[in-house]
Design an enzyme around this catalytic site. Structure first.
Site, short mmCIF file in Angstrom:
data_model
loop_
_atom_site.label_atom_id
_atom_site.label_comp_id
_atom_site.label_asym_id
_atom_site.label_seq_id
_atom_site.Cartn_x
_atom_site.Cartn_y
_atom_site.Cartn_z
N ASN A 196 8.25 -5.33 -0.72
CA ASN A 196 8.11 -4.14 0.12
C ASN A 196 6.63 -4.08 0.47
OD1 ASN A 196 7.85 -1.65 1.32
ND2 ASN A 196 9.18 -0.59 -0.12
N GLU A 210 12.67 -9.24 2.14
CA GLU A 210 11.93 -8.07 2.62
C GLU A 210 12.76 -6.83 2.30
OE1 GLU A 210 10.30 -6.24 6.87
OE2 GLU A 210 11.14 -8.27 6.82
N TYR A 249 11.17 9.20 1.22
CA TYR A 249 11.20 8.13 0.22
C TYR A 249 11.87 8.52 -1.09
CZ TYR A 249 7.80 6.12 3.41
OH TYR A 249 7.17 5.63 4.53
N PRO A 252 0.80 -1.22 0.00
CA PRO A 252 0.00 0.00 0.00
C PRO A 252 0.83 1.28 0.00
CG PRO A 252 -0.13 -1.09 2.13
CD PRO A 252 0.58 -2.02 1.20
N ASN A 253 0.34 2.22 -0.76
CA ASN A 253 0.86 3.58 -0.88
C ASN A 253 2.17 3.69 -1.66
OD1 ASN A 253 -1.32 4.76 0.61
ND2 ASN A 253 -0.38 3.90 2.44
N ARG A 285 4.85 11.16 -2.45
CA ARG A 285 4.56 10.95 -1.02
C ARG A 285 5.84 11.11 -0.20
NH1 ARG A 285 4.15 5.43 2.11
NH2 ARG A 285 3.55 6.23 4.14
N HIS A 293 4.05 -4.15 9.26
CA HIS A 293 3.90 -4.00 10.69
C HIS A 293 2.56 -4.47 11.21
CE1 HIS A 293 7.27 -1.52 9.61
NE2 HIS A 293 6.47 -0.76 8.90
N HIS A 345 12.83 -2.40 2.28
CA HIS A 345 12.25 -1.13 2.68
C HIS A 345 13.14 0.00 2.20
CE1 HIS A 345 9.21 -3.02 5.12
NE2 HIS A 345 10.15 -3.80 5.60
N ILE A 346 12.55 1.03 1.67
CA ILE A 346 13.28 2.18 1.15
C ILE A 346 13.96 2.94 2.29
CG2 ILE A 346 13.01 4.40 -0.03
CD1 ILE A 346 10.63 3.00 -1.57
N SER A 347 13.23 3.19 3.35
CA SER A 347 13.78 3.92 4.50
C SER A 347 14.29 2.92 5.53
CB SER A 347 12.71 4.82 5.12
OG SER A 347 11.68 4.03 5.70
N ALA A 389 3.15 -0.53 4.89
CA ALA A 389 2.62 -0.58 6.25
C ALA A 389 2.15 -1.97 6.65
CB ALA A 389 1.49 0.43 6.40
N ARG A 411 7.05 1.05 13.65
CA ARG A 411 7.67 0.50 12.44
C ARG A 411 8.83 -0.45 12.75
NH1 ARG A 411 5.46 3.39 8.13
NH2 ARG A 411 4.82 5.50 8.67
N ARG A 437 12.88 5.00 12.54
CA ARG A 437 11.63 5.76 12.45
C ARG A 437 10.76 5.51 13.67
NH1 ARG A 437 9.08 5.12 6.72
NH2 ARG A 437 7.84 6.83 7.59
#
Length: 157
Positions: free
Chosen positions: A79, A104, A23, A10-11, A18, A85, A106-108, A82, A117, A113
């Site tokens: 990826n 798995e 990101y 999502p997103n 965004r 989590h 993740h960009i960040s 959300a 997360r 964070r």
């Protein structure tokens, strides 16, 4: 030619607009093109899929689980956004396909964070994890998948 799935949750369709400070400015179509290029360079076909719907992501994992068992897929870069989590269902889908290697991604750096997360339901089911390298992490994950899961690949020896 074996396939690699790059699966985005999502997103992630909003990449480039965004929270660019978090990101970056690269769009999802640009990420997908980079992933396909990396796959070609390594001798794989990369299929990219994004959905904001948990069930669609689960269906894609099931599909690639079947392809993996048939020897037609090498694995998946995921990826989950959300859902990382919150989704026991994605964890169970990965475990349920019994063996499909999932990286798995993740960009960040999710560990730098918000506290919510820091926990991943995906990590215990994943073959590996790439976090915090920006969108370059997708290529790192693809290369890691090839290096560790395809012992016969001459491109990286």
């Amino acid at each position: 030619m074996k396939k690699i799935l790059v699966l985005n949750g999502p997103n992630l369709n909003l990449l480039g607009t965004r929270e660019p400070a978090q990101y970056g400015a690269t769009t999802l179509p640009e990420v997908e093109a980079t992933c396909r290029d990396a796959g070609r360079r390594l001798g794989y076909e990369v299929e990219c899929f994004q959905s904001n719907h948990e069930g669609a992501l689960i269906d894609k994992i099931h599909e690639y689980g079947r392809l993996w068992k048939e020897g037609q897929a090498l694995g998946c870069v995921l990826n989950a956004g959300a859902y990382t989590h919150t989704s026991v269902a994605l964890h169970d889908a990965i475990k349920g396909v019994d063996g499909l290697p999932v990286i798995e991604c993740h960009i960040s750096n999710v560990h730098a964070r918000e506290a919510f997360r820091h926990h991943s339901y995906i990590s215990p089911a994943a073959a590996g994890i790439v976090v915090g390298f920006g969108v370059a992490g997708y290529v790192i994950a693809i290369e890691g998948l090839v290096r560790t899961r395809d012992k016969d690949n001459a491109a990286l020896k």
